[in-house]
Design a protein around this motif. Sequence first.
Motif, PDB file in Angstrom:
ATOM      1  N   UNK A  78       3.296  86.757 -69.078  1.00  0.00           N
ATOM      2  CA  UNK A  78       3.814  85.875 -70.125  1.00  0.00           C
ATOM      3  C   UNK A  78       3.683  84.423 -69.682  1.00  0.00           C
ATOM      4  N   UNK A  79       3.225  83.556 -70.594  1.00  0.00           N
ATOM      5  CA  UNK A  79       2.988  82.154 -70.222  1.00  0.00           C
ATOM      6  C   UNK A  79       3.908  81.184 -70.961  1.00  0.00           C
ATOM      7  N   UNK A 170      -3.471  78.208 -71.750  1.00  0.00           N
ATOM      8  CA  UNK A 170      -3.139  78.930 -70.517  1.00  0.00           C
ATOM      9  C   UNK A 170      -3.791  80.305 -70.500  1.00  0.00           C
ATOM     10  N   UNK A 171      -3.801  80.980 -71.641  1.00  0.00           N
ATOM     11  CA  UNK A 171      -4.418  82.303 -71.701  1.00  0.00           C
ATOM     12  C   UNK A 171      -5.915  82.202 -71.429  1.00  0.00           C
ATOM     13  N   UNK A 184      -4.902  77.612 -63.531  1.00  0.00           N
ATOM     14  CA  UNK A 184      -4.764  76.899 -64.798  1.00  0.00           C
ATOM     15  C   UNK A 184      -3.404  76.207 -64.888  1.00  0.00           C
ATOM     16  N   UNK A 185      -2.366  76.734 -64.233  1.00  0.00           N
ATOM     17  CA  UNK A 185      -1.085  76.025 -64.173  1.00  0.00           C
ATOM     18  C   UNK A 185      -1.240  74.719 -63.407  1.00  0.00           C
ATOM     19  N   UNK A 186      -1.993  74.765 -62.329  1.00  0.00           N
ATOM     20  CA  UNK A 186      -2.264  73.549 -61.553  1.00  0.00           C
ATOM     21  C   UNK A 186      -3.013  72.532 -62.406  1.00  0.00           C
ATOM     22  N   UNK A 187      -4.024  72.999 -63.138  1.00  0.00           N
ATOM     23  CA  UNK A 187      -4.810  72.100 -63.984  1.00  0.00           C
ATOM     24  C   UNK A 187      -3.952  71.488 -65.078  1.00  0.00           C
ATOM     25  N   UNK A 199       5.726  76.980 -61.208  1.00  0.00           N
ATOM     26  CA  UNK A 199       4.895  78.138 -60.901  1.00  0.00           C
ATOM     27  C   UNK A 199       5.548  79.407 -61.426  1.00  0.00           C
ATOM     28  N   UNK A 200       4.718  80.389 -61.739  1.00  0.00           N
ATOM     29  CA  UNK A 200       5.235  81.739 -61.979  1.00  0.00           C
ATOM     30  C   UNK A 200       5.685  82.299 -60.633  1.00  0.00           C
TER      31      UNK A 200
END
Length: 395
Positions: A78-79, A170-171, A184-187, A199-200
């Motif tokens: 989940x994002x 994100x997906x 992609x979280x970093x980006x 972060x997750x």
Amino acid sequence: MTNARVVRNAEIPDALRIARAKASPNLGPRLLFFSGGSALNSVSRRLKEYTHNSAHLITPFDSGGSSAVLRDAFGMPAVGDVRSRLMALADETELGQPDIYALFTHRLPKDAPKKELIAEFRSIIDGTHPLMRSVSQPMRSLILTQLRSFADRMPGDLDLRGASIGNLILAGGYFANDQALEPVLFLMSKMVAVLGTVRAVVDMNLHIGAELEDGSIVIGQRHLTGKEVAPIHSPVRRLFLSDGTREIPAEGVRLPKRNRRLIERADLICYPPGSLYSSVIANLLPLRVGSTIASRAVPKVYVPSLGHDPECLDMSLADQVEALLQALKSDLKTTQPNNELVNLVLCDRNVVSKAAVTEVRNRHGIASAHVDLIHPDRPEKYDPERLCDALVSLS
């Protein structure tokens, strides 16, 4: 100095410590939150005034809302909660990226015909939508790469009603990076100049499950929160991680080293407001979370939710602390004092009774701080400034 004395000697609020943090938020304290959902977003927005060094470990196990649509279609973490915390911590000053922020927070209409939804989505991925046109290069190309990766895999019958464009980005990035969420979280963090780290807690496609006191088993976050389906009918006995059908052994889900480092560097660890089991305790289930927390001689603060939490059926404040301790201790190989896992309950003096904090002390040996934390005009909410003042004072 023991953990308990670190907390008890702190002044709440500490005006000097608060002023110092606000004067240089880039040098502010490293506050770490185990969180999920939207309960902490308003606090996170205010927290940017105090520190740009907060860290947020977010549960990726949500199974409701728009995240559920993506999870069902793609079998991915989940994002939604991660994306909303990124947006809460985005730089909203003139130094930030308001055009990218507007795109990432945009949602497709909830009640438009399918043909209109598809048309708007296509205008976004072909770059003609006003929100996309306003994003300058090279950011536009980077974003379009992620979105087109999503579009290439999108089933024709995917329900786009109310879809968050940030979630779709994100997906797409998840698949563009070999089904890894962290890149992609970093980006995205860089794109919107996030003033902190999000972060997750683990980069895995898992769900949460619960064994209830009556012996029944429920699997899926949405079956616990009482928001989309009927609330649970029996108290939670224990929480566990699942692949969607069966329980995953603890050793099968390990806290990544990069996230252990965040805990090891934290000046304060907070179990914040939010659904107790699905938003907070779910983050404590991966292997090495409890042991890493226990190794740190810093304040470890529980801030209970205000109002009614459907997940805390018939639970007192001391029962909630017990649930936190139970999850944390499941990771320990030796018996350790409770105050090495939680050493302060931070609560509002007008909401939590003295009898409740006395019960916490008598049952668990954990101190409480009774201060003014609720919003003066919205007593069902914490005042973001008061809560930030208190946490920064304790760090």
